[in-house]
Design a protein around this motif. Structure first.
Motif, PDB file in Angstrom:
ATOM      1  N   THR A 168       1.089  -1.264  -0.039  1.00 38.28           N
ATOM      2  CA  THR A 168       0.129  -0.157  -0.073  1.00 38.28           C
ATOM      3  C   THR A 168       1.039   1.218   0.006  1.00 38.28           C
ATOM      4  OG1 THR A 168      -1.939  -1.167   1.077  1.00 38.28           O
ATOM      5  CG2 THR A 168      -1.895   1.156   1.330  1.00 38.28           C
ATOM      6  N   ALA A 169       2.199   1.014   0.611  1.00 43.13           N
ATOM      7  CA  ALA A 169       2.877   2.324   0.786  1.00 43.13           C
ATOM      8  C   ALA A 169       3.471   2.852  -0.607  1.00 43.13           C
ATOM      9  CB  ALA A 169       3.868   2.100   1.997  1.00 43.13           C
ATOM     10  N   ILE A 170       3.555   1.981  -1.493  1.00 44.13           N
ATOM     11  CA  ILE A 170       4.489   2.248  -2.787  1.00 44.13           C
ATOM     12  C   ILE A 170       3.306   2.790  -3.577  1.00 44.13           C
ATOM     13  CG2 ILE A 170       6.328   0.974  -2.075  1.00 44.13           C
ATOM     14  CD1 ILE A 170       5.090  -1.273  -3.958  1.00 44.13           C
ATOM     15  N   MET A 171       1.925   2.652  -3.333  1.00 43.49           N
ATOM     16  CA  MET A 171       0.799   3.057  -4.550  1.00 43.49           C
ATOM     17  C   MET A 171       1.026   4.447  -4.655  1.00 43.49           C
ATOM     18  SD  MET A 171      -2.006   0.689  -2.844  1.00 43.49           S
ATOM     19  CE  MET A 171      -3.331   1.384  -3.728  1.00 43.49           C
ATOM     20  N   THR A 172       0.635   5.023  -5.864  1.00 46.73           N
ATOM     21  CA  THR A 172       0.518   6.109  -6.198  1.00 46.73           C
ATOM     22  C   THR A 172      -1.151   6.505  -6.687  1.00 46.73           C
ATOM     23  OG1 THR A 172       1.432   5.880  -8.620  1.00 46.73           O
ATOM     24  CG2 THR A 172       2.852   6.845  -6.708  1.00 46.73           C
ATOM     25  N   THR A 173      -1.294   6.254  -8.042  1.00 50.32           N
ATOM     26  CA  THR A 173      -2.629   6.422  -8.463  1.00 50.32           C
ATOM     27  C   THR A 173      -3.320   5.053  -8.597  1.00 50.32           C
ATOM     28  OG1 THR A 173      -1.731   6.330 -10.935  1.00 50.32           O
ATOM     29  CG2 THR A 173      -2.104   8.602  -9.916  1.00 50.32           C
ATOM     30  N   ASP A 174      -2.526   3.844  -7.931  1.00 52.22           N
ATOM     31  CA  ASP A 174      -3.028   2.577  -8.025  1.00 52.22           C
ATOM     32  C   ASP A 174      -4.301   2.664  -7.220  1.00 52.22           C
ATOM     33  OD1 ASP A 174      -0.451   0.624  -8.608  1.00 52.22           O
ATOM     34  OD2 ASP A 174      -0.008   2.819  -8.067  1.00 52.22           O
ATOM     35  N   ARG A 175      -5.404   1.905  -7.568  1.00 53.11           N
ATOM     36  CA  ARG A 175      -6.627   1.729  -6.821  1.00 53.11           C
ATOM     37  C   ARG A 175      -6.375   0.416  -5.831  1.00 53.11           C
ATOM     38  NH1 ARG A 175     -10.315   1.647 -12.238  1.00 53.11           N
ATOM     39  NH2 ARG A 175      -8.427   0.387 -12.816  1.00 53.11           N
ATOM     40  N   VAL A 176      -5.558  -0.565  -6.339  1.00 50.67           N
ATOM     41  CA  VAL A 176      -5.442  -1.689  -5.337  1.00 50.67           C
ATOM     42  C   VAL A 176      -4.189  -2.163  -5.167  1.00 50.67           C
ATOM     43  CG1 VAL A 176      -7.800  -2.576  -5.833  1.00 50.67           C
ATOM     44  CG2 VAL A 176      -5.996  -3.010  -7.432  1.00 50.67           C
ATOM     45  N   PRO A 177      -3.706  -2.663  -3.975  1.00 48.82           N
ATOM     46  CA  PRO A 177      -2.058  -3.058  -3.892  1.00 48.82           C
ATOM     47  C   PRO A 177      -2.184  -4.220  -4.571  1.00 48.82           C
ATOM     48  CG  PRO A 177      -3.525  -3.408  -1.933  1.00 48.82           C
ATOM     49  CD  PRO A 177      -4.495  -2.678  -2.729  1.00 48.82           C
ATOM     50  N   LYS A 178      -0.970  -4.562  -4.976  1.00 51.00           N
ATOM     51  CA  LYS A 178      -0.639  -5.967  -5.794  1.00 51.00           C
ATOM     52  C   LYS A 178       0.321  -6.932  -4.787  1.00 51.00           C
ATOM     53  CE  LYS A 178      -1.631  -2.839  -9.163  1.00 51.00           C
ATOM     54  NZ  LYS A 178      -1.961  -1.528  -8.793  1.00 51.00           N
ATOM     55  N   ASN A 179      -0.061  -7.648  -4.451  1.00 50.82           N
ATOM     56  CA  ASN A 179       0.533  -8.541  -3.287  1.00 50.82           C
ATOM     57  C   ASN A 179       0.330  -9.886  -3.498  1.00 50.82           C
ATOM     58  OD1 ASN A 179       1.793  -8.305  -0.596  1.00 50.82           O
ATOM     59  ND2 ASN A 179      -0.244  -9.172   0.286  1.00 50.82           N
ATOM     60  N   MET A 180       1.458 -10.842  -3.814  1.00 51.41           N
ATOM     61  CA  MET A 180       1.041 -12.069  -4.390  1.00 51.41           C
ATOM     62  C   MET A 180       2.349 -12.886  -3.793  1.00 51.41           C
ATOM     63  SD  MET A 180       0.036 -11.686  -8.150  1.00 51.41           S
ATOM     64  CE  MET A 180      -1.337 -10.141  -8.627  1.00 51.41           C
ATOM     65  N   ALA A 181       2.016 -14.232  -3.768  1.00 48.04           N
ATOM     66  CA  ALA A 181       3.176 -15.114  -3.456  1.00 48.04           C
ATOM     67  C   ALA A 181       3.032 -16.641  -4.170  1.00 48.04           C
ATOM     68  CB  ALA A 181       3.529 -15.460  -2.156  1.00 48.04           C
ATOM     69  N   VAL A 182       4.067 -17.429  -4.432  1.00 50.98           N
ATOM     70  CA  VAL A 182       3.698 -18.750  -4.802  1.00 50.98           C
ATOM     71  C   VAL A 182       4.662 -19.691  -4.238  1.00 50.98           C
ATOM     72  CG1 VAL A 182       3.056 -18.049  -7.320  1.00 50.98           C
ATOM     73  CG2 VAL A 182       5.481 -18.479  -6.447  1.00 50.98           C
ATOM     74  N   GLU A 183       4.321 -20.925  -3.998  1.00 49.09           N
ATOM     75  CA  GLU A 183       4.975 -22.145  -3.231  1.00 49.09           C
ATOM     76  C   GLU A 183       5.282 -23.118  -4.390  1.00 49.09           C
ATOM     77  OE1 GLU A 183       4.173 -23.004   0.976  1.00 49.09           O
ATOM     78  OE2 GLU A 183       3.166 -24.641   0.050  1.00 49.09           O
ATOM     79  N   PHE A 184       6.299 -23.831  -4.348  1.00 50.00           N
ATOM     80  CA  PHE A 184       6.562 -24.903  -5.131  1.00 50.00           C
ATOM     81  C   PHE A 184       7.821 -25.546  -4.486  1.00 50.00           C
ATOM     82  CE2 PHE A 184       9.010 -21.243  -6.367  1.00 50.00           C
ATOM     83  CZ  PHE A 184      10.367 -21.794  -6.784  1.00 50.00           C
ATOM     84  N   SER A 185       7.968 -26.814  -5.269  1.00 50.34           N
ATOM     85  CA  SER A 185       8.975 -27.581  -4.716  1.00 50.34           C
ATOM     86  C   SER A 185      10.256 -27.487  -5.563  1.00 50.34           C
ATOM     87  CB  SER A 185       8.654 -29.190  -4.630  1.00 50.34           C
ATOM     88  OG  SER A 185       9.574 -29.910  -4.300  1.00 50.34           O
ATOM     89  N   LEU A 186      11.470 -27.365  -4.972  1.00 50.48           N
ATOM     90  CA  LEU A 186      12.780 -27.251  -5.572  1.00 50.48           C
ATOM     91  C   LEU A 186      13.765 -28.023  -4.716  1.00 50.48           C
ATOM     92  CD1 LEU A 186      13.828 -25.465  -7.727  1.00 50.48           C
ATOM     93  CD2 LEU A 186      14.549 -23.770  -5.988  1.00 50.48           C
TER      94      LEU A 186
END
Length: 426
Positions: A168-186
C-alpha cells in the motif's frame, strides 16, 4: 506450484512494513511547519487515517540480489544508489517511498543516499546492503525530514505479516495493492517467491513503469538470480503497457536469502528452469494486475499472438496492439473494431503477411471471429458487444507465418485517464 498469501513476507526470513510519513504534505510546508507536522505524527501515530507512503522490506540475513531498471535516459536518483549497491550481488533491505520520484533534482543523489544510510542505521546493517526506490511526481525536491523521521518508526513495525502495508505504501494512482506469492518444490525443498508491485500510469516497456520488489527463500547464486529475473521480466514486465510513457524510476528488485535450505542454484543447475518458471508466473500475474489497474481503466486488455516468424516479431505485434490508442479506445467502447487491430499489425515493423492474419475477440463471455485471412467476416455485433463488455478482454491474433508466440498486457483508454493526468502534479 500453488498461489499462497503473504506477498514479499511469504518466503522465510523476510519482514516488511509501511507507514504514513507525510511526504506529500511536507513538500507543501515550510521547514518550521514541516517540523511541527512531523512531531504531530509522532504524537498521534496510528491515528492519521492517511495512506502509507513509506515502505521498508528487510531480510534476517544478507541476500543474493539482482535488479533491473528503466531504460529511460532520465533516471531517478535511487536507481544510481541501487546500481552501486548491487555491484557485489548482495543486499538485505529495501526502503521505498511514494508521493515523490526524487528525479531531476540537483540534490537527489544525496537524499537517496541519506535514505539508505538512515535505513541501515535503523536496521543495524551496512549501508551498501540497502536498496532505495521512489515513485511519484518528477522534478519536485524530495522532503527528507519526514522520511528520516519515519524510518525508525517503520523499522519498529517490521513484521512477517507486513507485506500488504508495504504494498500500500508504494501505491500512487493505483486503486488496489498488488501483493502475491507462490509456493513450489525445488530439489525436495519447499520454496516460496513473493512479490509486491505498483504501477498504473506512465507504464511502458522496456522495462515498464513500476516498482516491484520480489523475495525468495531459495538459495540462488547472484549470477543465476540476475539471469532468472531478466528471463521472467522478458515475458511479463517487458510486455506491459498502459500509456506508452516510460517512467524514469522503474525498479524491479529480487532478494534471495536461502532459508529454504535447497542446494544453491546456478544457471546450470537442473532445477534452475523450475525456479525461472515459478518466478515468471508470479511476474506475469503482477503485470496483469498492474495492467488491469491502469489509470482510469475499465478493462484488462490481453493480446495473444500465435504463428509468428520469430519471437521478436510476435512480441512486436502483441505490443503494438495493446499500445494502440485506437484499439484501447475501441475496447473501452465495447466496439469490435477489428480493423484497428489489423492496422497495428501492419505498422509495427514485424515480418508479417497481412493477407494471412486471423483476429478473434475473447472474454469470459465467449469468443467471436472477426477477421480471417486479413479480411472481415460476418459476425453478430450484439454478441461481440456482450463479449467486449467483460472486465478482461483478449485479442487473439494468428499470423500463420511460423510457430512463435507472445502475449502482451494492457488496458483500455478512458476519459478518466485524461482527468487523472490532467492535474496529477497539482
Amino acid at each position: 506450484m500453488k498461489w499462497i498469501d503473504g506477498g514479499v513476507t511469504a518466503p522465510q526470513g523476510f519482514r516488511a512494513a509501511g507507514v504514513y510519513a507525510g511526504i506529500h504534505a511536507c513538500s507543501q510546508l515550510s521547514e518550521k511547519e514541516s517540523a511541527a507536522f512531523i512531531q504531530n505524527l509522532r504524537d498521534c501515530y496510528g491515528k492519521q487515517g492517511h495512506k502509507n507512503d513509506l515502505a521498508l522490506l528487510c531480510a534476517d540475513v544478507p541476500c543474493t540480489a539482482a535488479g533491473i531498471f528503466t531504460s529511460n535516459l532520465v533516471k531517478g536518483a535511487p536507481i544510481a544508489v541501487c546500481k552501486e549497491h548491487l555491484k557485489n550481488g548482495w543486499a538485505q533491505a529495501v526502503v521505498a517511498n511514494s508521493a515523490n520520484a526524487n528525479t531531476c533534482n540537483a540534490d537527489g543523489l544525496q537524499k537517496a543516499e541519506a535514505m539508505a544510510e538512515a535505513a541501515a542505521a535503523a536496521l543495524h546493517i551496512p549501508e551498501e546492503d540497502v536498496l532505495v526506490a521512489s515513485t511519484g511526481v518528477i522534478g519536485q525536491p524530495l522532503p527528507l525530514p519526514p522520511i528520516l523521521a519515519g524510518i525508525p518508526r517503520i523499522a519498529e513495525r517490521l513484521s512477517a505479516d507486513g507485506s500488504l502495508e508495504a504494498a500500500t505504501a508504494i501505491m500512487t494512482t493505483d486503486r488496489v495493492p498488488k501483493n502475491m506469492a507462490v509456493e513450489f518444490s525445488l530439489g525436495g525443498k519447499t520454496v516460496r517467491i513473493g512479490g509486491i508491485s505498483k504501477g498504473s500510469g506512465m507504464i511502458h516497456p522496456n522495462m515498464c513503469t513500476m516498482l516491484c520488489f520480489l523475495t525468495t527463500d531459495a538459495a540462488v547464486s547472484a549470477a543465476a538470480l540476475d539471469k532468472a529475473l531478466r528471463l521472467a521480466a522478458k515475458d511479463s514486465f517487458n510486455m506491459l503497457s498502459v500509456d506508452e510513457d516510460m517512467s524514469t524510476n522503474d525498479t524491479c528488485l529480487l532478494l534471495a536469502d536461502g532459508a529454504a535450505g535447497n542446494e544453491e542454484l546456478t544457471s546450470d543447475s537442473p532445477d534452475f528452469p523450475v525456479f525461472v518458471t515459478a518466478l515468471r508466473k508470479l511476474c506475469i500475474q503482477l503485470a496483469r494486475a498492474m495492467a488491469k489497474d491502469g489509470e482510469g481503466a475499465k478493462h484488462l486488455l490481453v493480446c495473444e499472438v500465435a504463428g509468428a516468424v520469430s519471437d521478436a516479431d510476435a512480441r512486436k505485434v502483441a505490443k503494438a496492439i495493446v499500445c494502440s490508442s485506437l484499439v484501447k479506445a475501441a475496447i473501452f467502447g465495447a466496439d469490435a473494431n477489428w480493423g484497428r487491430v489489423l492496422c497495428a499489425v501492419g505498422y509495427c515493423g514485424a515480418n508479417v503477411d497481412v493477407h494471412k492474419v486471423d483476429v478473434d475477440f475473447s472474454s469470459p463471455a465467449g469468443t467471436i471471429p472477426v477477421c480471417r485471412s486479413g479480411a472481415g467476416v460476418p459476425f453478430d455485433e450484439d454478441r461481440a458487444k456482450e463479449i467486449l463488455l467483460q472486465d478482461e478482454i483478449t485479442v487473439m491474433v494468428t499470423l500463420h507465418d511460423g510457430t512463435a508466440t507472445a502475449t502482451a498486457y494492457g488496458c483500455d483508454l478512458t476519459y478518466d485517464y485524461v482527468k487523472i493526468n490532467g492535474d496529477y502534479r497539482t
